[in-house]
Enzyme design. Structure first.
Site, mmCIF file in Angstrom:
data_model
loop_
_atom_site.group_PDB
_atom_site.id
_atom_site.type_symbol
_atom_site.label_atom_id
_atom_site.label_comp_id
_atom_site.label_asym_id
_atom_site.label_seq_id
_atom_site.Cartn_x
_atom_site.Cartn_y
_atom_site.Cartn_z
ATOM 1 N N ARG A 101 0.822 -1.210 0.000
ATOM 2 C CA ARG A 101 0.000 0.000 0.000
ATOM 3 C C ARG A 101 0.858 1.263 0.000
ATOM 4 N NH1 ARG A 101 -5.425 -0.363 1.445
ATOM 5 N NH2 ARG A 101 -6.138 -2.345 2.358
ATOM 6 N N HIS A 171 10.725 0.606 -9.231
ATOM 7 C CA HIS A 171 11.935 0.284 -10.003
ATOM 8 C C HIS A 171 13.103 1.217 -9.690
ATOM 9 C CE1 HIS A 171 10.238 -2.933 -12.388
ATOM 10 N NE2 HIS A 171 9.171 -2.199 -12.617
ATOM 11 N N HIS A 199 14.244 -7.414 -7.983
ATOM 12 C CA HIS A 199 13.117 -7.433 -7.045
ATOM 13 C C HIS A 199 12.402 -8.779 -7.057
ATOM 14 C CE1 HIS A 199 10.702 -6.314 -10.660
ATOM 15 N NE2 HIS A 199 9.756 -6.983 -10.039
ATOM 16 N N HIS A 340 9.973 9.766 -18.824
ATOM 17 C CA HIS A 340 9.839 11.237 -18.904
ATOM 18 C C HIS A 340 11.064 11.877 -18.251
ATOM 19 C CE1 HIS A 340 8.345 15.267 -17.936
ATOM 20 N NE2 HIS A 340 7.308 15.063 -18.743
#
Length: 562
Positions: A101, A171, A199, A340
């Site tokens: 969460r 990431h 991960h 971006h």
């Protein structure tokens, strides 16, 4: 309500479970071949010879903990009302899963896109749901695949738990922080182990901790027919499939006869899996970017065919354009959001701050041992406590006992929240994809050349430490290859015969460049004068570079100076 045959245990498993709880009357169940949990009540236990009311009530209370009869419904903005098996809900309610969460799905993307506030938690639930939808669709269409309830549960659990190992800001943690910690001087004490850490490794270890530390979970798994250790090993193998030299023929250990099940959650063969189905739809929704891929249509047309001795998930030949839409969506999301230029530099700054704070952040792990931000990956109890919240722990830190070890890290994060992030000077787009060695050399050349004063001009005080060079790769997930080349299709007249579709047959309107690299150059100093000087120096460096270099990779590179 869950169907009755979803809650069955054989007598030996029931006896073992009740003995683990220290309950009287456990041996009474030993000779029973099968016990339907829905039939267990006070009368049933009385007839079995368990005379004491207190003993009967204790047994019933224990059984209710491992067999909640009702499925739960989750209302999701992407998939609507998702009905989840009680075993999945039990896993969702663990600390290891609830931790998700507090980990942003898109890392620093929330600092750029105000709607991108979603977390790994809802994504993981969505993947678990879609994994169940796909495997159930295959079972319904092809009874000969012998997909059983154990298979369905294992696939759903793998989908649910595939991202348990993500660190803070997703990431950013493994692709930036761990990489920086590995290459820092002096080197991180974990050394070579960190260079190969992903991960997915932590997801498997976190799943182990979840199973071992959650009361009644193993008993609940047995109640729903799962076997230990074979089904747990199968789940972990789907979360992190074995590496294979030839992706078309991976070697699975647990269920090689059902190789198609490994293509549902993490498809190493061609990247077409429910993980992407969910995060493309979910990310597009929260980013406000259109998603043209229809995963519901893919599930409707999915079939299993045999290819070179292995069973693979295939789709109808007419769906080839829908699959190209999948990878076009991937490319668009990377270009417009994931890579971006502001997102990348904020992730870089967060990683920079975390690295400065690394040895000063203490996290208690197993046995009371203390770990840092980077070394917590070796201990899942410590890692469970590591979320995006560490950002605010550093941001709100203060001087302690006359020392302020987090000052530098705090200043970087303060600049982020005040929107004083490093400024992008421009982008360099080389011809083709440079090798790692060429990129490494370019980093050195750029940082060495940029601060040099122009001939006849005064030195402006810039140094190589004032510049950041970040290369990003935009592709379709297969490093320059067409992912559809690894996909097989079937025709409605021959639904068992798999074949490939050539790119030129699918459509002539396809982007030929399936991979490109963009190298972004940033200035850490953002005052107007420094930015003007840095841009001019970048322009001059490029002009001189193109004239001198004969290497085709860099000679004709395209440059955009902002």
């Amino acid at each position: 309500m869950a169907s009755e045959d979803y809650g069955e245990m054989n007598g030996e498993d029931m006896c073992e479970y009740l003995k683990e709880k220290g309950l009287e009357g456990a041996d009474t169940f030993k000779e029973k071949p099968v016990i339907k949990l829905s039939e267990l009540d006070d009368d049933f236990l009385t007839k079995m010879g368990i005379d004491q009311p207190e003993d009967r009530q204790n047994i019933l209370d224990s059984i209710l903990r491992i067999w909640p009869a009702a499925l739960k419904v989750f209302n999701d903005p992407i998939h609507g009302h998702m009905e989840l098996h009680p075993l999945l809900v039990k896993i969702i309610d663990t600390p290891q899963f609830q931790r998700l969460r507090y980990i942003k799905q898109l890392g620093a993307g929330y600092f750029v896109y105000p709607g991108a506030s979603h977390n790994r938690f809802e994504h993981s639930i969505g993947v678990g749901y879609l994994a169940g939808e796909l495997v159930k669709a295959l079972k319904e269409k092809q009874q000969d695949l012998n997909i059983n309830k154990r298979d369905i549960l294992c696939v759903q659990i793998a989908g649910l738990c595939h991202d348990l190992g993500h660190g803070p800001f997703s990431h950013m943690f493994d692709q930036m922080l761990i990489l920086k910690a590995t290459n820092q001087d002096p080197p991180c004490p974990l050394g070579e182990k960190m260079k190969t850490w992903k991960h997915e490794d932590a997801s498997v270890k976190m799943f182990n901790l979840l199973v071992e530390s959650t009361e009644d979970l193993k008993g609940m798994m047995r109640a729903y027919g799962l076997k230990e250790p074979e089904d747990l090993d199968f789940i972990k193998e789907m979360i992190k499939p074995p590496e294979a030299k030839d992706k078309s023929s991976p070697q699975y250990k647990c269920h090689p006869e059902k190789s198609f099940l490994y293509e549902i959650v993490a498809n190493e063969r061609n990247g077409i899996d429910v993980d992407k189905f969910d995060y493309f739809a979910r990310d597009s929704y929260h980013l406000g970017i259109k998603n043209n891929f229809d995963h519901g249509r893919f599930i409707k047309f999915a079939r299993v065919c045999e290819v070179d001795g292995q069973k693979h998930i295939c789709t109808r030949d007419k769906e080839v354009n829908n699959l190209y839409d999948l990878f076009n969506t991937r490319h668009s999301l990377h270009r417009r959001a994931y890579q971006h230029n502001v997102v990348k530099i904020i992730e870089h700054m967060i990683a920079e701050a975390f690295l400065k704070a690394d040895e000063h952040i203490e996290i208690k792990g197993s046995g009371g041992e203390m770990f840092t931000l980077s070394t917590a990956i070796t201990d899942m109890e410590a890692y469970t406590k590591l979320t995006d919240c560490v950002f605010y722990e550093i941001l709100n830190s203060t001087e302690k006992d006359g020392e302020d070890h987090l000052r530098e890290a705090r200043e970087i994060l303060t600049n982020i929240v005040k929107r004083k992030h490093y400024t992008c000077l421009g982008e360099i787009k080389p011809e083709g994809i440079p090798s790692k060695e060429e990129i490494s050399q370019l980093r050195k050349d750029l940082t060495a050349a940029l601060p040099l004063p122009r001939e006849g001009a005064q030195a402006d005080g810039l140094t190589k430490e004032d510049f950041v060079v970040l290369p990003v790769t935009l592709d379709y997930g297969e490093k320059g290859k067409d992912p559809i080349d690894s996909m097989h299709f079937y025709n409605k007249n021959s639904p068992t015969k798999a074949f490939k579709i050539k790119r030129e047959v699918a459509s002539s309107f396809r982007q030929e460049d399936l991979s490109e690299m963009i190298i972004m150059v940033y200035s850490k100093r953002i005052d107007p004068k420094s930015l003007r000087d840095a841009r001019k120096q970048l322009e001059q460096w490029i002009e001189g570079r193109n004239d001198k270099l004969q290497d085709a990779v860099w000679k004709n590179c395209l440059v955009t100076v902002f």
